[in-house]
Design an enzyme around this catalytic site. Structure first.
Site, PDB file in Angstrom:
ATOM      1  CG  ASP A   1      64.265  26.429  36.822  1.00 47.90           C
ATOM      2  OD1 ASP A   1      65.485  26.511  36.618  1.00 47.90           O
ATOM      3  OD2 ASP A   1      63.430  26.352  35.908  1.00 47.90           O
TER       4      ASP A   1
ATOM      5  CB  SER B   1      63.462  40.497  28.718  1.00 46.61           C
ATOM      6  OG  SER B   1      63.123  39.385  27.918  1.00 46.61           O
TER       7      SER B   1
ATOM      8  CB  ILE C   1      70.702  38.594  35.008  1.00 47.52           C
ATOM      9  CG1 ILE C   1      72.078  39.117  34.598  1.00 47.52           C
ATOM     10  CG2 ILE C   1      70.589  38.536  36.530  1.00 47.52           C
ATOM     11  CD1 ILE C   1      72.326  40.557  35.025  1.00 47.52           C
ATOM     12  CD  GLU C   2      67.344  32.149  33.558  1.00 44.66           C
ATOM     13  OE1 GLU C   2      66.427  32.536  32.826  1.00 44.66           O
ATOM     14  OE2 GLU C   2      67.860  31.009  33.454  1.00 44.66           O
TER      15      GLU C   2
END
Length: 469
Positions: free
Chosen positions: A38, A190, A223-224
């Site tokens: 990331d 979420s 989705i992030e």
């Protein structure tokens, strides 16, 4: 004497003419690899830094040769010494012993602000806060938590926490808009991706926003990793996202949407409002509902052919991006796994280019110092390996097919169509009736160890296609 001298000089010039291109254009670039999951990029004093999950970090002067600085969460990590005591409240709330994707920005006071977060992992029980340092390499001192999620009872916006509507408070990215306002975009699965306006003096959110404004996602859709980058040439804000799951079988892929305002609304290339993109109610990880939306820049692929070992990525994602104001160049920075290497991951950087519709296309090969130069038609014609990234979220690795770009501007082989060079290096390509546009670019192929002609194009449905000669 004169004739002899002339012949010697002419011969020397001839030798240089034939040998110089190889030394200049085929010189093998040097890469040094690091592992930062990331990776979020920041440039300061001429050096690029990436910060990621697990307090991992690295730096580079050229985006090619990286130096690993830190690797894991421990009390000996120089970024946040004695981290388990320094961030005790965060670890206790998240019921975790590690940290997720970090982001570092520099504010007007010259200090560096690290936005940290921790998550339980099997639920959206997370905490997010900020730590500050005088030096980008630390030590960072905690200033406190400002967001929590996954609680039982009242959430940060004053209503009962609902994981289908409220965010998981991880994956932050802070950025300044063109007017100097500070924002933070964040979220993972979420309830979706949200954005908050921040106080540029304190680094904390402005009061009264709760979780902020929703941009997209919800109902546990995968989705992030949001990241926003403004491009002054197109005057758009580009919201980069990762769809799918991050592991080697998760189908992770990089997407983008854009808006004229930092807080949206964001749209994809077909004009679909991203605010409407989410899984169906009552579902978990409903990929089929979200995969048609957003411009897909890359997913898992390999340039491998029958006669040679190829290069490729598995589950590339959670990217950041960088715009160089001096050169006008843009770069995509992300982690990726690799075919046949399981969960091993490394940082990769690809150059980005804007096509004529104002959408980014990613160079097919990693950045090796190349620049976008004029190309000639005779250099373009020939046989290419073609990758079609599509729009799907899948563990399948896209394989190459072979096509030929012919002198008469037709395309033959396993797909048919037409091609045209419309400027010094811009490309218009039609394949199977679909129209694409982007760039022709000479790049370094690290497997064949030579420079090759490539193209990277995108259609109005948000599907990317790459070619390598």
């Amino acid at each position: 004497m004169f004739n002899r001298l002339f012949r010697v000089c002419f011969l020397a010039a001839l030798i240089m003419a034939f040998t110089l291109p190889n030394s200049v254009y085929a010189q093998k670039p040097i890469f040094k690899e690091v592992s930062v999951h990331d990776p979020s990029i920041i440039e300061t004093n001429g050096t690029f830094y990436v910060f990621g999950s697990h307090l991992a970090s690295a730096k580079s002067n050229d985006l090619m040769q990286w130096q690993q600085l830190t690797t894991s969460v421990s009390n000996d990590n120089p970024l946040i010494p004695n981290v388990y005591e320094e961030l005790k409240e965060t670890f206790e709330w998240a019921q975790s012993d590690t940290l997720w994707a970090a982001d570092v920005t520099q504010l007007a006071d010259g200090k560096y602000y690290m936005y940290y977060n921790a998550c339980r992992g099997d639920s959206p029980r997370s905490a997010m806060g900020v730590a500050v340092a005088d030096n980008i390499e630390g030590p960072y001192k905690n200033k406190g938590i400002f967001l929590k999620s996954g609680m039982e009872g009242t959430s940060s916006d004053g209503t009962p926490y609902d994981a289908t509507k409220h965010p998981n408070v991880v994956d932050p990215h802070t950025f300044f808009d063109k007017d100097g306002k500070l924002w933070m975009v964040y979220g993972s699965y979420s309830g979706g991706i949200f954005i908050l306006e921040m106080n540029p003096k304190t680094g904390f959110p402005l009061p009264g926003q709760g979780y902020g404004k929703k941009l997209l996602g919800g109902n546990h859709s995968r989705i992030e990793g949001p990241y926003v980058l403004y491009n002054p040439d197109t005057q758009y804000y580009y919201l980069y996202l990762s769809y799918g799951g991050l592991d080697a079988t998760g189908g992770y892929n990089i997407r983008v949407a854009r808006s004229k305002k930092p807080d949206g609304p964001y749209y994809d290339a077909e004009g679909n409002p991203m605010l409407d993109v989410r899984g169906k109610g009552g579902t978990f990880f409903d990929d089929r509902s979200i995969e048609p939306y957003g411009v897909k820049l890359m997913g898992s692929y390999t340039f491998e052919t029958e006669n040679e070992k190829g290069t490729g990525y598995v589950s590339p994602g959670h990217n950041s991006a960088y715009y160089d104001e001096k050169t006008g160049r843009s770069y995509l920075i992300f982690h990726t796994r690799f075919p046949g290497r399981g969960e091993e991951h490394e940082v990769r950087v690809h150059q980005l280019f804007m096509n004529k519709d104002g959408w980014p296309v990613a160079a097919p090969y990693r950045y090796a110092g190349e620049t976008l130069k004029e190309v000639k038609q005779k250099d373009i014609t020939g046989t290419y390996k073609l990758i079609q990234h599509g729009k799907d979220i899948s563990a399948d690795i896209k394989q190459t097919i072979n096509i030929q770009l012919n002198k008469n501007h037709t395309i033959s082989g396993e797909m048919t169509g037409t091609w045209r060079k419309t400027g010094k290096n811009t490309a218009d390509i039609t394949l199977a009736g679909k129209k694409y546009n982007g760039v022709f670019l000479r790049q370094w192929d690290s497997v064949r160890e030579k420079n090759v002609m490539t193209f990277s194009v995108l259609n109005t449905s948000g599907e990317a296609v790459w070619g390598s000669k």
